[in-house]
Scaffold this active site. Sequence first.
Site, PDB file in Angstrom:
ATOM      1  N   SER A 120      -0.384  11.867 -13.669  1.00  0.00           N
ATOM      2  CA  SER A 120      -1.184  12.938 -13.072  1.00  0.00           C
ATOM      3  C   SER A 120      -2.522  13.044 -13.797  1.00  0.00           C
ATOM      4  CB  SER A 120      -0.390  14.259 -13.131  1.00  0.00           C
ATOM      5  OG  SER A 120      -1.048  15.287 -12.449  1.00  0.00           O
ATOM      6  N   LYS A 141      10.843   8.366  -2.198  1.00  0.00           N
ATOM      7  CA  LYS A 141      11.732   8.193  -1.054  1.00  0.00           C
ATOM      8  C   LYS A 141      12.298   6.778  -1.005  1.00  0.00           C
ATOM      9  CE  LYS A 141      13.261  10.307   2.727  1.00  0.00           C
ATOM     10  NZ  LYS A 141      14.054  11.564   2.653  1.00  0.00           N
ATOM     11  N   ASP A 183       0.863  -1.176   0.000  1.00  0.00           N
ATOM     12  CA  ASP A 183       0.000   0.000   0.000  1.00  0.00           C
ATOM     13  C   ASP A 183       0.900   1.227   0.000  1.00  0.00           C
ATOM     14  OD1 ASP A 183      -1.722   2.134   0.653  1.00  0.00           O
ATOM     15  OD2 ASP A 183      -3.020   0.851   1.861  1.00  0.00           O
ATOM     16  N   ILE A 215      -9.147   8.518 -21.645  1.00  0.00           N
ATOM     17  CA  ILE A 215      -8.600   7.294 -22.232  1.00  0.00           C
ATOM     18  C   ILE A 215      -9.681   6.220 -22.200  1.00  0.00           C
ATOM     19  CG2 ILE A 215      -6.771   5.573 -22.143  1.00  0.00           C
ATOM     20  CD1 ILE A 215      -5.784   8.427 -22.709  1.00  0.00           C
ATOM     21  N   LYS A 238      -3.260  15.910  -7.459  1.00  0.00           N
ATOM     22  CA  LYS A 238      -2.446  15.888  -8.664  1.00  0.00           C
ATOM     23  C   LYS A 238      -1.644  17.176  -8.839  1.00  0.00           C
ATOM     24  CE  LYS A 238      -3.574  11.769 -10.134  1.00  0.00           C
ATOM     25  NZ  LYS A 238      -2.617  10.644  -9.948  1.00  0.00           N
TER      26      LYS A 238
END
Length: 294
Positions: free
Chosen positions: A159, A142, A82, A206, A177
């Site tokens: 995004s 990170k 997750d 899309i 976003k």
Amino acid sequence: MAPTPYVHPAVDSTAVFKSDLFKGKVLFCTGGGSGICKAMTEAVMRHGASATIVGRNVDRLTQSAQELSKATGQECLAVQADVRHFNQLRDAVARAIERFGTIDFVICGAAGNFLAPINGLSVNGFKTVIEIDTIGTYNTIKATLQHIRASKGSYIHVSATLHYRGTPYQVHVSAAKAAVDATSAVLAVEEGPHGIRSNVIAPGPIGGTEGMDRLSPKGDAQQVVYPRLPAGRLGDVKDIANMTVFLFSDAANFVTGQVIAVDGGHEHLRGPSLPYPESVLDPNAVKHMIKPRL
């Protein structure tokens, strides 16, 4: 009778780019078990890369990894995690490094969204989308950064175009976003001297994706509205996949810190997908047009 507009067909990346373009490279993709991110992963694998896909649904993830390997002849590792929890992502990255030894490309694609007006959006609903999209992107960066520094690799963040203007019922994802776009820009500036590039792909409408199905009004709106955009058709996952291959390739090594909309010109003509102002004056009046949450 009005002239018929010309429509460029969607093409496979293998018709344009070398088949061994990413031979020996390794991709790490969050959200790669379905939809746009699965297509992005498949395209990179078709050009020789191995991949690790990360998601929460282990059954769907495992099935997708098997499908991707079969379709491309490359290895795909499925790792459940997750993105909201850094420790899980750190462990997923460790699994990828243990199996492949390196990570060259990262797609930050995990996302959540649904339609809701501010007045009807819970604090927890807003927080959840921020955690998945924005904090999930940061956690992915990170967890992978030291490996991308070592490989002089590249990031792509998935995004949207919703925050380019006020989009009703989309405050949560618009905020999330916008933060992703800003994070990518800072990453490009800070890590450019270390050999890292970071760019954003902002898909337009899309076709054939769960997100498009759930976030568009019920009925024939998709067929009626979206073909009127300048490109003359709905987007295809191949359109996003092709941009992915380009941005990860050496042909784009002078492209960084950019937000690239792949939307067939949709943003220039976009209006609200729900009736306005009716949808904000009386949300109950459009409830029948909204599909269940993602």
